[in-house]
Scaffold this active site. Structure first.
Site, short mmCIF file in Angstrom:
data_model
loop_
_atom_site.label_atom_id
_atom_site.label_comp_id
_atom_site.label_asym_id
_atom_site.label_seq_id
_atom_site.Cartn_x
_atom_site.Cartn_y
_atom_site.Cartn_z
N LYS A 88 0.87 -1.25 -0.02
CA LYS A 88 -0.07 -0.07 -0.09
C LYS A 88 0.77 1.28 0.07
O LYS A 88 0.22 2.47 -0.16
CB LYS A 88 -1.03 -0.06 0.99
N ASP A 89 2.08 1.21 0.17
CA ASP A 89 3.15 2.32 -0.10
C ASP A 89 2.75 3.05 -1.37
O ASP A 89 2.94 4.10 -1.62
CB ASP A 89 4.55 2.30 0.18
#
Ligand code: PMP
Length: 333
Positions: free
Chosen positions: A45-46
């Site tokens: 999710k970065d």
């Protein structure tokens, strides 16, 4: 200097593919996991967090000193907060209170303003996504540097980020010799971005969804009906609705995978391959093994290793909790 990065953001993406040895042996295929847990915030999710922030900046919705508001299962919040810290943004995170303590602690410890809410279905006004949207609206006038609702579920900057990075990386890393890709869906950003990037290169690459029990997406792919059965201890995946990101995904077929099938795979990977992965990886790899069996030996299949087990210790390695749910647990506990 070698292997040099200027900042936190430079460390996002370009993750390696790791051969999953057991999964490959069982199927006679080459099954690889894209090691997204190596991103600096610790998860896939970065990438979405960065894409959502860049989108807000490009639209001139935020400048230094501004605030990002988001509803998240945790990982997007961690990414937004760390990237935000590095760029001078504050972060307000709305999360369901049934997520692991590890994720709540991480968010508090990195300085996010964490607001916990009881878990509610999407149709309810108290659903965490809707609470985040309203909160951003209410806060809008409080900060002249901008208050942005990242809106990862329906802002397609999320899947675009995966299309431009994760999907293209997989194509290049496999020299285009990839037969199939499979992963689960939360917002749908990962599967949508990657499926579009791969199908654009070769429409014959098969894209499969691996869906946890309790999610409606399996039935949606199979017969167009948003219906679920069962439940899962996995976090961050599954959905009761078709998000704007999922809507654009190019999916050929789907599997519905239970925790009973996914957990032994995770425990085996720790014991035999030294990989200690998060719950959604179990669903992804279980799906990849099913897909390998369906396609037959000799195929190259890629899936996503979203994050590590450290965010789920109180569930994954909690014997009483697992026994109470009639689920397998590691034999060394
Ligand atoms: N695995 C984990 C651990 C996650 O946190 C998420 C995102 N919520 C996903 C998988 C699903 O990714 P996406 O939102 O891109 O569908």
């Amino acid at each position: 200097m070698k292997n040099f990065q200027n900042n936190f953001i430079d460390g996002i993406g370009n993750t390696p593919l790791i051969k999953l040895i057991g999964a490959s042996e069982i199927t006679g295929c080459n099954i690889y996991g894209k090691a997204e847990y190596l991103n600096p915030g610790g998860s896939v999710k970065d990438r979405a967090a960065l894409a959502l922030i860049r989108d807000a900046e490009e639209k001139k919705l935020i400048s230094k000193g501004g605030t990002i508001v988001e509803g998240t299962a945790g990982n997007t919040g961690i990414g937004l907060c760390l990237i935000g810290n590095s760029l001078g943004y504050k972060t307000v995170i709305v999360m369901n209170d049934n997520q692991t303590q590890e994720k709540k602690d991480t968010l508090i410890n990195i300085g996010a303003d964490l607001r916990l809410v009881p878990s509610k279905p999407y149709k309810d006004d108290g659903n965490f996504v809707k609470v985040a949207g309203r909160l951003a609206e209410e806060m809008r006038n409080s900060n002249n540097k901008g208050v942005v609702w990242a809106n990862q579920f329906d802002n397609t900057a999320n899947s675009k980020g995966h299309y431009e990075t994760t999907g293209r990386e997989i194509w290049e890393q496999t020299d285009g010799k990839i037969d199939a890709f499979i992963c689960s869906s939360g917002t749908g950003g990962t599967i949508s971005g990657i499926s579009n990037a791969l199908k654009e290169k070769n429409k014959d690459i098969k894209i499969y969804l691996s869906d946890p029990k309790g999610s409606c997406l399996y039935n949606f792919i199979k017969n167009g009906e948003l219906k679920s059965d069962g439940s899962s201890i996995t976090e961050g995946i599954g959905s009761s609705r078709v998000t704007k990101n999922f809507e654009n995904a190019k999916i050929d077929d789907a599997y519905s995978v239970g925790d009973n099938e996914a957990l032994p795979i995770l425990y085996n990977l720790i014991e035999k391959e030294g990989l200690s992965l998060g719950t959604s990886c179990g669903i992804n790899i279980a799906g990849a093994i099913r897909l390998g069996k369906e396609l037959g030996p000799g195929h190259t299949i890629v899936t996503i290793l979203c994050d590590k087990s450290d965010k789920y210790q109180t569930k994954l390695f909690n014997k009483e909790f697992l026994q109470g749910k009639n689920l397998p647990y590691p034999k060394w506990l």
